[in-house]
Design a protein around this motif. Structure first.
Motif, PDB file in Angstrom:
ATOM      1  N   GLU A  54       0.829  -1.225   0.000  1.00  0.00           N
ATOM      2  CA  GLU A  54       0.000   0.000   0.000  1.00  0.00           C
ATOM      3  C   GLU A  54       0.854   1.262   0.000  1.00  0.00           C
ATOM      4  OE1 GLU A  54      -2.934  -0.226   3.101  1.00  0.00           O
ATOM      5  OE2 GLU A  54      -3.603  -2.201   2.368  1.00  0.00           O
ATOM      6  N   VAL A  55       1.886   1.296   0.876  1.00  0.00           N
ATOM      7  CA  VAL A  55       2.699   2.527   0.918  1.00  0.00           C
ATOM      8  C   VAL A  55       3.475   2.683  -0.393  1.00  0.00           C
ATOM      9  CG1 VAL A  55       2.844   2.730   3.440  1.00  0.00           C
ATOM     10  CG2 VAL A  55       4.597   1.408   2.241  1.00  0.00           C
ATOM     11  N   VAL A  56       3.900   1.553  -0.980  1.00  0.00           N
ATOM     12  CA  VAL A  56       4.621   1.646  -2.256  1.00  0.00           C
ATOM     13  C   VAL A  56       3.692   2.182  -3.343  1.00  0.00           C
ATOM     14  CG1 VAL A  56       5.699   0.293  -4.103  1.00  0.00           C
ATOM     15  CG2 VAL A  56       6.375  -0.098  -1.727  1.00  0.00           C
ATOM     16  N   SER A  57       2.435   1.717  -3.354  1.00  0.00           N
ATOM     17  CA  SER A  57       1.576   2.188  -4.445  1.00  0.00           C
ATOM     18  C   SER A  57       1.249   3.673  -4.272  1.00  0.00           C
ATOM     19  CB  SER A  57       0.353   1.285  -4.642  1.00  0.00           C
ATOM     20  OG  SER A  57      -0.648   1.637  -3.762  1.00  0.00           O
ATOM     21  N   THR A  58       1.108   4.138  -3.036  1.00  0.00           N
ATOM     22  CA  THR A  58       0.897   5.583  -2.832  1.00  0.00           C
ATOM     23  C   THR A  58       2.081   6.381  -3.388  1.00  0.00           C
ATOM     24  OG1 THR A  58      -0.296   5.081  -0.805  1.00  0.00           O
ATOM     25  CG2 THR A  58       0.427   7.355  -1.064  1.00  0.00           C
ATOM     26  N   VAL A  59       3.290   5.883  -3.132  1.00  0.00           N
ATOM     27  CA  VAL A  59       4.484   6.596  -3.596  1.00  0.00           C
ATOM     28  C   VAL A  59       4.580   6.556  -5.131  1.00  0.00           C
ATOM     29  CG1 VAL A  59       7.010   6.407  -3.636  1.00  0.00           C
ATOM     30  CG2 VAL A  59       5.796   6.479  -1.456  1.00  0.00           C
ATOM     31  N   LEU A  60       4.170   5.435  -5.720  1.00  0.00           N
ATOM     32  CA  LEU A  60       4.223   5.357  -7.191  1.00  0.00           C
ATOM     33  C   LEU A  60       3.203   6.315  -7.826  1.00  0.00           C
ATOM     34  CD1 LEU A  60       4.773   1.536  -7.818  1.00  0.00           C
ATOM     35  CD2 LEU A  60       6.445   3.404  -8.014  1.00  0.00           C
ATOM     36  N   GLU A  61       2.050   6.468  -7.157  1.00  0.00           N
ATOM     37  CA  GLU A  61       1.061   7.448  -7.657  1.00  0.00           C
ATOM     38  C   GLU A  61       1.663   8.840  -7.627  1.00  0.00           C
ATOM     39  OE1 GLU A  61      -2.485   7.078  -5.242  1.00  0.00           O
ATOM     40  OE2 GLU A  61      -2.639   4.947  -5.822  1.00  0.00           O
ATOM     41  N   ARG A  62       2.333   9.122  -6.517  1.00  0.00           N
ATOM     42  CA  ARG A  62       2.973  10.431  -6.370  1.00  0.00           C
ATOM     43  C   ARG A  62       4.041  10.619  -7.466  1.00  0.00           C
ATOM     44  NH1 ARG A  62       2.733  15.470  -3.872  1.00  0.00           N
ATOM     45  NH2 ARG A  62       4.846  16.298  -3.843  1.00  0.00           N
ATOM     46  N   ALA A  95       9.797  -7.216  -2.043  1.00  0.00           N
ATOM     47  CA  ALA A  95       9.043  -6.107  -2.661  1.00  0.00           C
ATOM     48  C   ALA A  95       9.976  -5.246  -3.518  1.00  0.00           C
ATOM     49  CB  ALA A  95       8.385  -5.252  -1.584  1.00  0.00           C
ATOM     50  N   ALA A  96      11.174  -4.972  -3.003  1.00  0.00           N
ATOM     51  CA  ALA A  96      12.106  -4.095  -3.728  1.00  0.00           C
ATOM     52  C   ALA A  96      12.582  -4.752  -5.028  1.00  0.00           C
ATOM     53  CB  ALA A  96      13.301  -3.741  -2.836  1.00  0.00           C
ATOM     54  N   ARG A  97      12.905  -6.042  -4.957  1.00  0.00           N
ATOM     55  CA  ARG A  97      13.360  -6.746  -6.165  1.00  0.00           C
ATOM     56  C   ARG A  97      12.269  -6.724  -7.237  1.00  0.00           C
ATOM     57  NH1 ARG A  97      14.413 -10.734  -2.246  1.00  0.00           N
ATOM     58  NH2 ARG A  97      16.384 -10.098  -1.288  1.00  0.00           N
ATOM     59  N   ALA A  98      11.025  -7.021  -6.789  1.00  0.00           N
ATOM     60  CA  ALA A  98       9.914  -7.070  -7.750  1.00  0.00           C
ATOM     61  C   ALA A  98       9.722  -5.692  -8.387  1.00  0.00           C
ATOM     62  CB  ALA A  98       8.638  -7.513  -7.038  1.00  0.00           C
ATOM     63  N   LEU A  99       9.780  -4.645  -7.585  1.00  0.00           N
ATOM     64  CA  LEU A  99       9.553  -3.299  -8.115  1.00  0.00           C
ATOM     65  C   LEU A  99      10.667  -2.897  -9.085  1.00  0.00           C
ATOM     66  CD1 LEU A  99       7.782  -0.766  -8.118  1.00  0.00           C
ATOM     67  CD2 LEU A  99       9.119   0.083  -6.175  1.00  0.00           C
ATOM     68  N   ALA A 100      11.923  -3.205  -8.709  1.00  0.00           N
ATOM     69  CA  ALA A 100      13.041  -2.838  -9.594  1.00  0.00           C
ATOM     70  C   ALA A 100      12.905  -3.564 -10.937  1.00  0.00           C
ATOM     71  CB  ALA A 100      14.376  -3.170  -8.924  1.00  0.00           C
ATOM     72  N   GLN A 101      12.477  -4.813 -10.870  1.00  0.00           N
ATOM     73  CA  GLN A 101      12.336  -5.567 -12.126  1.00  0.00           C
ATOM     74  C   GLN A 101      11.184  -5.021 -12.962  1.00  0.00           C
ATOM     75  OE1 GLN A 101      12.517  -9.548 -10.514  1.00  0.00           O
ATOM     76  NE2 GLN A 101      14.489  -9.897 -11.510  1.00  0.00           N
ATOM     77  N   THR A 102      10.062  -4.698 -12.290  1.00  0.00           N
ATOM     78  CA  THR A 102       8.909  -4.157 -13.035  1.00  0.00           C
ATOM     79  C   THR A 102       9.273  -2.840 -13.709  1.00  0.00           C
ATOM     80  OG1 THR A 102       7.564  -5.063 -11.267  1.00  0.00           O
ATOM     81  CG2 THR A 102       6.450  -3.591 -12.787  1.00  0.00           C
ATOM     82  N   LEU A 103       9.955  -1.972 -12.957  1.00  0.00           N
ATOM     83  CA  LEU A 103      10.299  -0.653 -13.516  1.00  0.00           C
ATOM     84  C   LEU A 103      11.540  -0.721 -14.405  1.00  0.00           C
ATOM     85  CD1 LEU A 103       9.859   1.598 -10.308  1.00  0.00           C
ATOM     86  CD2 LEU A 103       8.237   1.325 -12.186  1.00  0.00           C
ATOM     87  N   ASP A 104      12.217  -1.889 -14.347  1.00  0.00           N
ATOM     88  CA  ASP A 104      13.450  -2.086 -15.105  1.00  0.00           C
ATOM     89  C   ASP A 104      14.514  -1.026 -14.760  1.00  0.00           C
ATOM     90  OD1 ASP A 104      15.136  -3.357 -16.821  1.00  0.00           O
ATOM     91  OD2 ASP A 104      14.417  -2.304 -18.615  1.00  0.00           O
ATOM     92  N   VAL A 105      14.737  -0.890 -13.460  1.00  0.00           N
ATOM     93  CA  VAL A 105      15.754   0.061 -12.960  1.00  0.00           C
ATOM     94  C   VAL A 105      16.658  -0.665 -11.964  1.00  0.00           C
ATOM     95  CG1 VAL A 105      14.303   2.114 -13.266  1.00  0.00           C
ATOM     96  CG2 VAL A 105      14.237   0.871 -11.080  1.00  0.00           C
ATOM     97  N   PRO A 106      17.846  -0.102 -11.635  1.00  0.00           N
ATOM     98  CA  PRO A 106      18.765  -0.763 -10.699  1.00  0.00           C
ATOM     99  C   PRO A 106      18.216  -0.859  -9.269  1.00  0.00           C
ATOM    100  CG  PRO A 106      19.878   1.001 -11.904  1.00  0.00           C
ATOM    101  CD  PRO A 106      18.434   1.116 -12.217  1.00  0.00           C
ATOM    102  N   LEU A 107      18.741  -1.871  -8.581  1.00  0.00           N
ATOM    103  CA  LEU A 107      18.381  -2.130  -7.189  1.00  0.00           C
ATOM    104  C   LEU A 107      19.533  -1.636  -6.306  1.00  0.00           C
ATOM    105  CD1 LEU A 107      16.283  -3.716  -5.437  1.00  0.00           C
ATOM    106  CD2 LEU A 107      17.675  -5.768  -5.837  1.00  0.00           C
ATOM    107  N   LEU A 108      19.199  -0.972  -5.181  1.00  0.00           N
ATOM    108  CA  LEU A 108      20.228  -0.395  -4.306  1.00  0.00           C
ATOM    109  C   LEU A 108      20.032  -0.915  -2.887  1.00  0.00           C
ATOM    110  CD1 LEU A 108      19.315   2.918  -5.932  1.00  0.00           C
ATOM    111  CD2 LEU A 108      21.641   1.998  -6.122  1.00  0.00           C
ATOM    112  N   GLY A 109      21.027  -1.597  -2.319  1.00  0.00           N
ATOM    113  CA  GLY A 109      20.902  -2.205  -0.981  1.00  0.00           C
ATOM    114  C   GLY A 109      21.516  -1.294   0.072  1.00  0.00           C
ATOM    115  N   VAL A 110      20.664  -0.734   0.931  1.00  0.00           N
ATOM    116  CA  VAL A 110      21.102   0.312   1.864  1.00  0.00           C
ATOM    117  C   VAL A 110      21.248  -0.250   3.275  1.00  0.00           C
ATOM    118  CG1 VAL A 110      20.376   2.491   2.934  1.00  0.00           C
ATOM    119  CG2 VAL A 110      20.022   2.127   0.485  1.00  0.00           C
ATOM    120  N   ASN A 111      22.324   0.124   3.944  1.00  0.00           N
ATOM    121  CA  ASN A 111      22.456  -0.181   5.376  1.00  0.00           C
ATOM    122  C   ASN A 111      21.642   0.854   6.153  1.00  0.00           C
ATOM    123  OD1 ASN A 111      23.720   0.373   8.125  1.00  0.00           O
ATOM    124  ND2 ASN A 111      24.682  -1.577   7.596  1.00  0.00           N
ATOM    125  N   HIS A 112      20.698   0.368   6.929  1.00  0.00           N
ATOM    126  CA  HIS A 112      19.755   1.231   7.632  1.00  0.00           C
ATOM    127  C   HIS A 112      20.455   2.198   8.600  1.00  0.00           C
ATOM    128  CE1 HIS A 112      15.838   1.815   9.837  1.00  0.00           C
ATOM    129  NE2 HIS A 112      16.644   1.979  10.862  1.00  0.00           N
TER     130      HIS A 112
END
Ligand SMILES: C[C@@H](O)[C@H](NC(=O)OP(=O)(O)OC[C@H]1O[C@@H](n2cnc3c(N)ncnc32)[C@H](O)[C@@H]1O)C(=O)O
Ligand SMILES: Nc1ncnc2c1ncn2[C@@H]1O[C@H](COP(=O)(O)OP(=O)(O)OP(=O)(O)O)[C@@H](O)[C@H]1O
Ligand SMILES: [Fe+2]
Length: 563
Positions: A54-62, A95-112
């Motif tokens: 849900e939060v991802v889809s809100t951000v994608l709408e934005r 979720a991040a892997r799926a989104l990066a693949q759908t958008l066809d953009v790079p994936l970035l692994g961040v240390n919190h």
């Protein structure tokens, strides 16, 4: 550049869009709030499973809205890889892997934890600050040196927020407890609790059990809360000041959810103002867990080409900040300022011949061949706590300095002591601090001296390279104010750890220095011959029965302290 960030290490299901051109950070979060008790990993993961889409889809709408109807216009997907709760991290990773693949953009692994720090650097514009991360599951000081974020000091047991939350569970309050303690403390009178700082490390277990006992004994909960805040935050402020003093930097940033506490921010701001340092605390939405900080760091990583392929994108619940290769910064930058050019009031560097030097704790003035050390009141601390610490430490320092001399360790002669004023007059010793004159031979001698101190039944408590003076081959130990009598191997190992951490935080090539230090320690503590390689000899005893400080040191270093 436009980056989507996804966060979900424990309680905050959060997504964000960072646009590096406009500087806008749009964040959408949905917190997990347990009905009772603390965070349950399984429930938290269920929350992530429901809330992340849900939060991802809100951000994608934005993202679509702000891209003139031309698709999402996203250049990369950043996600929290760790540290955090495994079941939650795995959902975020998927979720991040799926989104990066759908958008066809790079994936970035961040240390919190690095993201908690970098958002402060981003907001402040500081070059190379010390960072105090005061979060739920962590509490540590970070500084960049030689291409990594070094841990300058950290909790030896739980994170600071978790410590506070355990107390509030004990008194029956719902999670999270931090804001409730802040509210109650405003109505309470200060109650004395144990204060535990060892160099730049610290621990909360003693204070938390004392707080629970006080509550059980009928001390009003408001008073315990006030005592908790005053004690815990004074500890964090003190270690932050030590880190500024040791590195010579004059910039401090705050990170983590506990940073939302106004009293903590007030203490840090006051400490920095008094030592001429700059302090920056991000706004609350960037302090508590949030995906905005993940997206902002993701943008820096993408600009540096630091992307992840899907097969190498596994999450890591114990991902320590000092394991992150910092690709987005220049290796030459450092939190350690050149002592020659650093602000003298911030470094504590010595200027013999009549001047005044400011350490982390005290003001030191030089008069002829004497040094007058005065523990000045720290106005950020509650006056009762401040009086107690200054008196106790002045007494301990005078007594242990003399005891160390008797054990054959070079120290300045104590000429006069006044515990109530917090002053000691010492003999002037050495030509410079060890920090400015680090050699393997001197580190070796330092190891021998610490072993002699331990053999005499006490620990130094704060053996950093600034608390050692050198003159040719002579190595003098100073500043025994945090020392105490003990025969515990853990306390001995902590002394060794504090010294090595201070070497690692400032030296370009710490490895041979630490090896020499350990060899010196082993030569006295174990009676080894002088040529033994400290690390090899540590391994040798690991197979034996009687554990010693060098063996325990390896454990102290290897502890994952994310509880
Ligand atoms: C690994 C990651 O999951 C973890 N996150 C985390 O701990 O959440 P964070 O948002 O940084 O901090 C939450 C903590 O922050 C405390 N807290 C929130 N508001 C507070 C306040 N006003 N005073 C004191 N503590 C507060 C809460 O009680 C809770 O323990 C971390 O950063 O360590
Ligand atoms: N007896 C002494 N002879 C020569 N220099 C000294 C002596 N005592 C202190 N200094 C100098 O003053 C500096 C600060 O002293 P000291 O470490 O005792 O103070 P402090 O405030 O406790 O510092 P910190 O808490 O940062 O370790 C030392 O790093 C050292 O350079
Ligand atoms: Fe966090």
């Amino acid at each position: 550049m436009r980056i989507v960030g996804i966060e979900g290490t424990a309680w905050a299901a959060s997504a964000a869009l960072f646009d590096s051109e406009t500087g806008e950070v749009f964040i959408e979060s949905d917190p997990y709030e347990p009905d009772s008790g603390g965070i349950h990993p399984r429930e938290a993961a269920e929350h992530m499973g429901d809330a992340i889409p849900e939060v991802v889809s809100t951000v994608l709408e934005r993202a679509a809205e702000t891209n003139d109807g031309d698709g999402a216009g996203v250049d990369g997907v950043a996600f929290s890889r760790g540290p955090g709760l495994g079941p939650c991290l795995r959902i975020v990773g998927t979720a991040a892997r799926a989104l990066a693949q759908t958008l066809d953009v790079p994936l970035l692994g961040v240390n919190h934890m690095v993201a908690h720090l970098e958002i402060g650097r981003h907001g402040s514009g500081f070059d190379s600050p010390v960072c105090l991360n005061a979060s739920g599951a962590n509490a540590h000081l970070l500084g960049y040196h030689n291409g990594r974020y070094r841990v300058l000091g950290e909790t030896m047991d739980t994170g600071v927020g978790n410590a506070i939350d355990k107390f509030t569970r004990h008194v029956g309050w719902t999670h999270p407890g931090g804001p409730k303690v802040e509210e109650a403390a405003a109505e309470g009178d200060y109650h004395d609790l144990p204060y535990v700082v060892k160099g730049m490390d610290f621990s909360f277990s003693g204070i938390m059990s004392a707080a629970k006992d006080a509550y059980d004994d009928g001390v009003p909960v408001e008073d315990v809360c006030r005592g908790l805040q005053e004690t815990i935050f004074a500890m964090l402020t003190e270690v932050a000041e030590r880190a500024l003093s040791l590195t010579g930097t004059d910039e401090l940033v705050l990170g983590g959810g506990v940073g939302q506490n106004a009293r903590l921010r007030e203490m840090l701001a006051e400490m920095c103002e008094q030592r001429g340092a700059e302090f920056y605390a991000p706004e609350p939405r960037f302090l508590r867990d949030n995906a905005g900080m993940i997206a902002v760091l993701g943008a820096r990583m993408l600009a540096a080409g630091d992307t992840l392929s899907v097969p190498e994108s596994a999450v890591d619940p114990n991902f320590r900040p000092d394991r992150v290769p910092v690709t987005w910064r220049d290796d030459e930058e450092s939190v350690a300022r050149d002592p020659a050019t650093a602000n003298p009031s911030a470094t504590g560097a010595t200027a013999p011949g009549g001047s005044e030097v400011r350490g982390a704790e005290a003001t030191v003035t030089f008069e002829a061949d004497s040094v007058v050390k005065r523990r000045v009141p720290k106005t950020y601390r509650h006056p009762e706590l401040d009086d107690r610490l200054r008196t106790e430490r002045t007494r301990a320092e005078a007594r242990l300095t003399s005891l160390a001399r008797r054990a054959g360790v070079p120290t300045p002669v104590v000429r006069d002591v006044d515990p109530t004023e917090g002053t000691i007059v010492f003999q002037y010793v050495g030509e410079s601090d060890l920090a400015e004159a680090l050699t393997a031979e001197r580190c070796r001698t330092m190891g021998e001296h610490l072993a002699a101190v331990h053999g005499a039944g006490f620990v130094h408590g704060d053996p950093t390279t600034r608390n050692v003076r050198v003159d040719g081959d002579r190595v003098y130990l100073l500043d025994f104010g945090l020392g105490y009598h003990t025969g515990h191997v853990e306390d001995h190992a902590m002394d060794l750890h504090v010294f090595e951490q201070s070497v690692e935080g400032t030296a370009d090539e710490p490895e041979p220095l630490c090896r020499a230090f350990e060899a010196g320690y082993a030569s006295v503590a174990r009676g080894d011959d002088g040529d033994v390689d400290g690390r090899r000899s540590a391994h040798r005893t690991q197979s034996g029965d009687d554990e010693d400080a060098l063996t325990r040191l390896r454990q102290v270093e290897g502890r994952g302290r994310y509880q």
